[in-house]
Enzyme design. Sequence first.
Site, PDB file in Angstrom:
ATOM      1  N   GLU A  88     147.970 -86.889   3.458  1.00 12.75           N
ATOM      2  CA  GLU A  88     147.588 -85.640   3.859  1.00 12.75           C
ATOM      3  C   GLU A  88     148.715 -84.569   3.706  1.00 12.75           C
ATOM      4  O   GLU A  88     149.855 -84.631   3.957  1.00 12.75           O
ATOM      5  CB  GLU A  88     147.041 -85.502   5.339  1.00 12.75           C
ATOM      6  CG  GLU A  88     146.665 -84.134   5.632  1.00 12.75           C
ATOM      7  CD  GLU A  88     146.285 -84.287   7.378  1.00 12.75           C
ATOM      8  OE1 GLU A  88     147.399 -84.481   8.135  1.00 12.75           O
ATOM      9  OE2 GLU A  88     144.935 -84.179   7.701  1.00 12.75           O
TER      10      GLU A  88
ATOM     11  N   TYR B 148     144.796 -76.870   2.158  1.00 15.48           N
ATOM     12  CA  TYR B 148     144.829 -78.161   2.602  1.00 15.48           C
ATOM     13  C   TYR B 148     144.219 -79.147   1.803  1.00 15.48           C
ATOM     14  O   TYR B 148     143.193 -78.975   0.965  1.00 15.48           O
ATOM     15  CB  TYR B 148     143.704 -78.131   3.855  1.00 15.48           C
ATOM     16  CG  TYR B 148     143.655 -79.707   4.527  1.00 15.48           C
ATOM     17  CD1 TYR B 148     144.476 -79.844   5.659  1.00 15.48           C
ATOM     18  CD2 TYR B 148     142.588 -80.422   3.923  1.00 15.48           C
ATOM     19  CE1 TYR B 148     144.201 -81.304   6.133  1.00 15.48           C
ATOM     20  CE2 TYR B 148     142.399 -81.711   4.585  1.00 15.48           C
ATOM     21  CZ  TYR B 148     143.220 -82.383   5.612  1.00 15.48           C
ATOM     22  OH  TYR B 148     142.967 -83.427   6.238  1.00 15.48           O
TER      23      TYR B 148
END
Length: 400
Positions: A206, A118
């Site tokens: 993101e 992530y």
Amino acid sequence: MNIHEYQAKTLLRRFGMPIPEGRVVRSPDEAVSAARAMAVPLVVVKAQIHAGGRGAGHFAHDPAGKGGVRLARTPDEVEQAAGAMLDHTLVTRQTGPAGRVVRRLYIEAGCDIGRELYLSLLVDRATGRIVIVASQDGGMAIEDVAEATPERILKDSIDPSVGLADYQARNLAARLDLHGRSIRAFTAVLRAAYDAFVALDASVVEINPLVVTPAGGLLALDAKMSFDDNALFRHPELEELRDENEEDPREREAARHGLAYVGLDGTIGCMVNGAGLAMATMDIIKMEGEEPANFLDVGGGATQERVAAAFRIVLSDRKVRGILVNIFGGIMRCDIIAEAIIAASHETGLHVPLVVRLAGTNVELGQDILSKSGLRIIPADDLADAARKIVAAVREEGAA
Ligand code: ADP
Ligand code: MG
């Protein structure tokens, strides 16, 4: 402003982000042609909506079925997946129960996944810096990781006078347990994300998941970008990426009139001048036991047309069961507000209780105009009185 995954990937690729090949399509036929043209053994058919959690989501017409990210190996599978998604409502954790209608698909080359990481960049308002958030637990909702295993969330902030330093990237790479060529690849990924963030005035970049391939390369398999609305004037090319289907129609209309409006889920519509007074009005509605349907600040020097547009937006909101107008006239004159309310009500029809509290410049004139209008308006003396009256009126109407 938010954009779709495929748009974010197009932008990020320009800054050097490694991204699999992909094409956006709007029909099953186009999906098949796109997959054929890519000539890869595996494609992924991905629903494009402004919400995450698509893979784990479901379609409203098939609650037990697959979600909005599907693997396909043959043209038939591509066609089937595309047909099952297009024009259907996808429900994910982020869309809420109402879901979103899928109007575009992204056909992407499938890739071999070693690990899923992530990575995101966002603005930390407390420090006024861009902060990097990274984790070894990619692919799942980062909120869950933060809740269950907060120690697995890594953070670092970027000094604006220095910019992203290479040692920060290498340091994070080590903490993510990356080795060899993956460390260099991670440095390049972070650099691309940072450069795009700064150059495009983003508020969020993101990448989830950021995939480590079995060969040690890195690929951004999902991408989300949001932009600072106050900086959009510097990026007319971003404005073209806006997808109005994904936006709250009330907010869209308000933006057209330059109004500060935020759509909410309650039933009491509010029209107020001044952001602070608008917040106080929402608070006091909640204190009386109801929920505001919106935040709306018509501002100080608004024209009658603009106030009428504001009132029309509140009036035409189907969730609204009652309206509270709270104006403290300084620069804004109460008679302008009164005329605007009347104009908008004649156009749209006043079909819910309306409480108006006016104070300040030209208050007598404003009240006089309203009382002679023939509209069913409940006057109020102060803010508390206004909130009590609108809540009582809405409940009475509901009981009747
Ligand atoms: P969402 O976050 O909305 O569920 P993602 O794009 O992250 O959508 O996709 C969900 C999962 O599907 C990813 O975590 C990854 O495991 C898999 N996936 C997505 N794109 C690809 C791809 N191009 N190749 C292989 N797997 C993919
Ligand atoms: Mg994702």
